[in-house]
Design a protein around this motif. Structure first.
Motif, PDB file in Angstrom:
ATOM      1  N   GLY A   1      80.692  26.702  39.453  1.00 32.82           N
ATOM      2  CA  GLY A   1      79.779  27.560  38.695  1.00 32.82           C
ATOM      3  C   GLY A   1      79.127  26.742  37.622  1.00 32.82           C
ATOM      4  O   GLY A   1      78.223  27.326  36.817  1.00 32.82           O
ATOM      5  N   VAL A   2      79.300  25.504  37.139  1.00 31.47           N
ATOM      6  CA  VAL A   2      78.537  24.475  36.372  1.00 31.47           C
ATOM      7  C   VAL A   2      77.589  23.683  37.325  1.00 31.47           C
ATOM      8  O   VAL A   2      76.411  23.598  37.194  1.00 31.47           O
ATOM      9  CB  VAL A   2      79.403  24.106  35.529  1.00 31.47           C
ATOM     10  CG1 VAL A   2      78.806  22.816  34.596  1.00 31.47           C
ATOM     11  CG2 VAL A   2      80.354  24.798  34.812  1.00 31.47           C
ATOM     12  N   ASN A   3      78.164  22.870  38.203  1.00 32.24           N
ATOM     13  CA  ASN A   3      77.357  22.003  39.047  1.00 32.24           C
ATOM     14  C   ASN A   3      78.194  21.721  40.302  1.00 32.24           C
ATOM     15  O   ASN A   3      77.650  20.875  41.048  1.00 32.24           O
ATOM     16  CB  ASN A   3      77.645  20.621  38.395  1.00 32.24           C
ATOM     17  CG  ASN A   3      79.089  19.800  38.309  1.00 32.24           C
ATOM     18  OD1 ASN A   3      80.027  20.634  38.779  1.00 32.24           O
ATOM     19  ND2 ASN A   3      79.095  18.723  38.023  1.00 32.24           N
ATOM     20  N   PHE A   4      78.860  22.630  40.791  1.00 29.40           N
ATOM     21  CA  PHE A   4      79.302  22.960  42.050  1.00 29.40           C
ATOM     22  C   PHE A   4      79.602  24.342  42.491  1.00 29.40           C
ATOM     23  O   PHE A   4      79.855  25.107  41.580  1.00 29.40           O
ATOM     24  CB  PHE A   4      80.590  22.212  42.032  1.00 29.40           C
ATOM     25  CG  PHE A   4      81.106  21.628  43.482  1.00 29.40           C
ATOM     26  CD1 PHE A   4      80.154  20.454  44.142  1.00 29.40           C
ATOM     27  CD2 PHE A   4      81.807  22.276  44.366  1.00 29.40           C
ATOM     28  CE1 PHE A   4      80.609  20.274  45.396  1.00 29.40           C
ATOM     29  CE2 PHE A   4      82.203  21.953  45.474  1.00 29.40           C
ATOM     30  CZ  PHE A   4      81.581  20.654  45.989  1.00 29.40           C
ATOM     31  N   GLY A   5      79.613  24.540  43.796  1.00 30.55           N
ATOM     32  CA  GLY A   5      79.847  26.006  44.260  1.00 30.55           C
ATOM     33  C   GLY A   5      81.357  26.465  44.361  1.00 30.55           C
ATOM     34  O   GLY A   5      82.182  25.472  43.695  1.00 30.55           O
TER      35      GLY A   5
END
Length: 640
Positions: free
Chosen positions: A416-420
């Motif tokens: 949710g920040v830099n990845f799924g």
């Protein structure tokens, strides 16, 4: 002590040396306590950020506000410096610093107990919201607005209290260095001033070491010790990103140290009447100091701009002070935020980061300061050689830091920040509030209770990982061992599990080599500080020395110590990729940074400012080459 020694005229020569040595010892201990307090407060900055939700820039501003008092009162120090009882004023300043250190702890005693997001029942944040469950809360928006309003009001009051304490500390520190250094330099035997000042700095520089070590001890203690059961009922550990240590306890220790080391100054005389004939004769031949004449304060204020302009037209003095400002700005950035950098770059705790800084960096800088003074005393290098030696040492310290740019790692994968989230999603470049795997969960965006999935992906809370069950430690019922039934994590037998806390960093093995490189670069750079300082003192006529010291510290505070922490804090804040939030607005400190951007900006800013300082030194070296009558010994004539 000095009054007793000077009663017998036969021991006058002995009392000069012994009395000055006693003063140097006392002043070293006071400055050690002062620096212990400053270093301890800096070691607690990330903890205070987490406790009260401050940003790095706001904490950097608080850290630098003690310089404001110095800047405001520097004119009065210059005016009264030649006519007041200098030791007594130093003692009064020390007592004021002691009181301000105690005031700095007030936010802890006036605030409610620390609250953190948790899955435990009875938590002020309604901990069951941290787990995945379907629910509807019609009052969520109303409570959200109330929480945000209360948070901002409380944060504003706490910030003002800390800011006022820092300004008061700065006022107390005004007379310490200018009065102390000028007192030593006035009554030191010819040729010994550099060694005395080197001893003064090398002893007092252990203050930051003790401050960081004290921080390492206190930050392992829970902030609300005595209010909660830290043995069995405490959920957090010092390695947990939600942990807040007892930052206020060390401030009480530093307050006591400052009070004790201030008392001896009230027993020193105003002037050393046993000055040797050589020094007295030399002093008598000096031109009358305009600052020592009995002029009204209003006339002095009118005369101040003219004296300042005359000093600034001295190119050697100006270039050397600007170089000092550059290096002091870098030191302020390292001292204030190196611990924070280590936490986010290598995953160390605040306590362990403080331990490393106190055990490696500060002692190496202290040895460099002392060695630089000894070299100046023994080798007595030519005045035309000294500037180039400092340029070489400082250039080498810049080059040594280049490998640090490559000794780090990228930010861990954070869903949710830099990845799924694990479904057929690609890497995300923006914040996401959820995914299909946790669509049945009512997760709050303002919750920060990170967990590390067995897939080595980090989630901001068990809810966003889709976890439905908890396994507790049988020996400590308040401590979570694992979260199970996590829908966003695929395990060997179906739904995966997660452990509380952030995922381990992949570059933690770089921690010690990085600290050694930074420490060695600091050692090389500190070799030049005593030569530069002596060059500053000798770049002006002796009759202007007291005023020059005041102007020097004015520039250091105005151009380095005041803006430096805020500048580095701003660079760190702009590296943030996920702020703690509530009601869709930023609420609290930064939780995650882009590690590559953080490392490049933090060290890139340091190297750029250092390089500018080296250029100022090169220009000062060329000016010294073309100047006559410039000497590192007492020089009544001053530079030509």
């Amino acid at each position: 002590m000095l009054s007793i020694l000077r009663r017998d005229p036969k021991t006058s020569e002995l009392s000069i040396s012994l009395g000055l040595q006693v003063f140097v010892m006392c002043h070293s201990l006071l400055q050690l306590s002062q620096l212990l307090h400053s270093a301890y407060f800096k070691s607690s900055i990330t903890t205070i950020e987490r406790r009260y939700g401050f940003s790095s820039m706001s904490m950097g501003s608080i850290s630098a506000l003690h310089e404001m008092g110095n800047m405001v009162l520097v004119v009065f120090v210059s005016y009264f410096g030649s006519r007041v009882h200098r030791p007594r004023f130093i003692g009064l300043g020390g007592l004021l610093m002691s009181g301000s250190a105690a005031v700095l702890t007030l936010p802890h005693f006036l605030s409610k107990p620390y609250r953190h997001h948790s899955v435990l029942s009875g938590n002020d944040y309604s901990g069951d919201w941290d787990m995945c469950a379907a629910r509807v809360n019609s009052s969520a928006s109303e409570s959200c607005r109330l929480e945000s309003s209360q948070y901002h009001d409380a944060t504003y009051i706490q910030w003002l209290l800390m800011a006022a304490a820092q300004v008061m500390f700065g006022i107390g520190s005004v007379p310490v260095q200018p009065f102390g250094i000028s007192y030593v330099d006035d009554f030191a035997e010819p040729g010994n001033s550099a060694l005395y000042i080197a001893i003064l700095f090398s002893v007092s520089v252990f203050g930051p070491a003790f401050g960081y070590l004290l921080g390492s001890m206190m930050l392992r203690i829970y902030v609300d010790v005595g209010k909660v059961d830290t043995e069995g009922a405490l959920e957090l550990t010092p390695s947990d990103p939600r942990w807040v240590g007892a930052w206020w306890m060390g401030l009480l220790v530093s307050s006591g140290c400052l009070a004790l080391t201030s008392i001896p100054y009230f027993f020193f005389p105003k002037d050393n009447k046993t000055v040797s004939h050589e020094i007295r004769t030399k002093a008598d031949t000096m031109e009358e100091d305009p600052l020592k004449s009995k002029i009204p304060l209003c006339d002095f204020v009118k005369m101040f701009p003219r004296l300042l302009l005359r000093l600034l037209l001295n190119p050697i003095f100006l270039l050397l002070v600007l170089a000092q400002c550059c290096f002091s700005c870098v030191i302020s950035g390292l001292a204030t935020f190196l611990g924070k950098f280590l936490e986010h770059q290598y995953g160390t705790s605040a306590a362990y980061g403080s331990l490393l800084m106190g055990a490696i960096n500060v002692p190496m800088a202290a040895v460099g300061l002392l060695l630089g003074g000894v070299v100046m005393k023994k080798a007595r290098p030519s005045v035309k050689v000294v500037p180039w030696l400092t340029v070489v040492s400082l250039s080498l310290s810049v080059l040594l830091c280049i490998p640090v740019f490559f000794m780090g790692c990228s930010t861990q994968r954070i869903a949710g920040v830099n990845f799924g989230y694990g479904e057929p999603q690609e890497h995300l470049s923006i914040n996401a509030s959820g995914s299909v795997c946790n669509s049945e969960c009512s997760c709050l965006n303002n919750v920060f209770n990170p967990v590390c999935g067995e897939n080595n992906i980090e989630y901001t809370s068990p809810c966003f990982a889709g976890c439905t069950n908890i396994t507790f430690d049988p020996h400590k019922p308040q401590r979570v061992l694992t979260y199970t039934g996590c829908h966003c994590i695929t395990g060997e037998t179906g739904l995966g599990s997660a452990k509380p806390g952030s995922c381990p960093k992949s570059c933690s093995h770089f921690l010690l080599p990085t600290m050694l490189i930074i420490g060695f670069a600091g050692f090389i750079g500190s070799l030049s500080q005593n030569p530069i300082y002596m060059m500053v003192l000798r770049s002006v006529p002796p009759k202007e020395k007291s005023f020059a010291i005041g102007v020097q510290f004015l520039f250091l505070r105005m151009l380095a110590w005041l803006p430096g922490p805020a500048l580095f804090g701003m660079a760190i804040d702009y590296s943030c990729v996920w702020w703690k939030q509530s009601c869709k607005e930023r609420l609290g400190s930064c939780a995650y940074y882009d590690n590559n951007v953080l490392r490049n900006r933090y060290f890139g800013l340091q190297m750029g400012i250092k390089t500018l300082g080296v250029l100022f030194l090169v220009a000062a070296g060329w000016r010294v080459q073309s100047s006559k009558g410039y000497s590192l010994e007492r020089n009544p004539e001053g530079p030509v």
